[in-house]
Design an enzyme around this catalytic site. Structure first.
Site, PDB file in Angstrom:
ATOM      1  CG  HIS A 119     159.173  90.115  40.642  1.00  0.00           C
ATOM      2  ND1 HIS A 119     160.079  90.826  41.673  1.00  0.00           N
ATOM      3  CD2 HIS A 119     159.692  88.792  41.044  1.00  0.00           C
ATOM      4  CE1 HIS A 119     160.907  90.131  42.248  1.00  0.00           C
ATOM      5  NE2 HIS A 119     160.954  88.980  42.050  1.00  0.00           N
ATOM      6  CB  CYS A 120     161.822  88.743  35.631  1.00  0.00           C
ATOM      7  SG  CYS A 120     162.442  87.409  34.813  1.00  0.00           S
ATOM      8  N   PRO A 121     161.400  86.422  38.201  1.00  0.00           N
ATOM      9  CG  PRO A 121     160.185  84.255  38.265  1.00  0.00           C
ATOM     10  CD  PRO A 121     160.261  85.581  37.648  1.00  0.00           C
ATOM     11  CG  ASN A 125     165.633  93.793  40.149  1.00  0.00           C
ATOM     12  OD1 ASN A 125     164.960  94.122  40.721  1.00  0.00           O
ATOM     13  ND2 ASN A 125     166.760  94.221  39.444  1.00  0.00           N
TER      14      ASN A 125
END
Length: 265
Positions: A119-121, A125
């Site tokens: 999960h990439c802040p 997303n």
């Protein structure tokens, strides 16, 4: 197959993505204003370099927007499991839904994602099967744009001839040194971070291993046959045409392999 928009309600992710957009806007408007257009008008650089800058910037922005709103591979609540693939599915102990193996439950988004990498802040997303290719393009074009901006910032002070025409009434001209120092600081910081991230992503694709699998050390327990790098990249980008790997405007075709990816977690 219709376009599936995915939007994550996460204030932390909004702040991170807002910072990325700020850095992009800062470079998009100020680098041409201070460096590119003045040197072009005095004949120090050809116009094609300005076109290339804007082209890279637009590709970077499109990859960012699409990576952030594209469904990463969220599983439906009642998936239709092909009869011959039931053995490759498992029950998620968090959402109690069936999912293909090599899927992962994202605690921040609250659902399972097919072949989730992380999960990439920064894009607010998950990075999964359906948007991993866009995330790779984002890393590539961000690094390219950062190098391009840093190169021209360096040339502006140490290589190009001094500008003869300078309108000191303009805010950006009066405060040029402070603006360029901030641009250089953000550029170097971005370059260091994105280089490490891009490198780990490339290694993960070549070895057919997700970031979550690396962190869980599960790969040591799996006898995974090595695939050619062309095949692993083709599976991520959804096409064997290498030129299309760099185009963020296209539609990615679903992988032509079973849901589960034969080697699984």
């Amino acid at each position: 197959m219709g376009l599936r928009i995915h939007f994550v309600v996460d204030p932390h992710g909004w702040c991170c993505m807002g910072l990325i957009v700020f850095v992009w806007l800062y470079n998009f408007f100020l680098i041409p204003k201070i460096v590119l257009f003045p040197h072009y008008e005095e004949g120090h650089i050809p116009g094609i370099l300005i076109i290339i800058f804007y082209g890279i910037a637009m590709f970077c922005l499109v990859a960012l927007v699409r990576a952030s709103i594209t469904d990463p591979g969220r599983l439906p609540e009642n998936p239709k499991i092909p009869h011959g693939e039931r053995e490759f599915w498992e029950l998620c102990n968090k959402c109690n839904l069936m999912r293909p193996k090599r899927s992962h439950h994202c605690s921040r988004c609250g659902h399972c994602v097919r072949r989730m990498d992380h999960h990439c802040p920064w894009i607010n997303n998950c990075v999964g099967e359906d948007n991993h290719w866009l995330f790779l393009q984002l890393c590539f074009y961000t690094e390219l744009l950062t190098c391009y901006a840093l190169m021209f910032s360096f040339c502006h002070y140490y290589y190009f001839l001094p500008l003869k025409k300078r309108n000191l009434d303009l805010f950006v001209v009066r405060h040029e040194l402070a603006i360029m120092r901030l641009a250089a600081f953000m550029g170097i910081t971005m370059l260091v971070g994105i280089t490490g991230l891009f490198y780990t992503q490339l290694i993960g694709i070549i070895t057919d291993t997700t970031s979550i699998e690396k962190m869980s050390n599960c790969c040591e327990e799996i006898s995974r046959p090595r695939k050619p790098w062309q095949q692993t990249f083709s599976e991520v980008f959804g096409t064997r045409w290498k030129i299309l790997w760099f185009i963020p405007f296209r539609r990615r075709q679903p992988l032509r392999v079973p849901y589960h990816f034969a080697n699984h977690v």
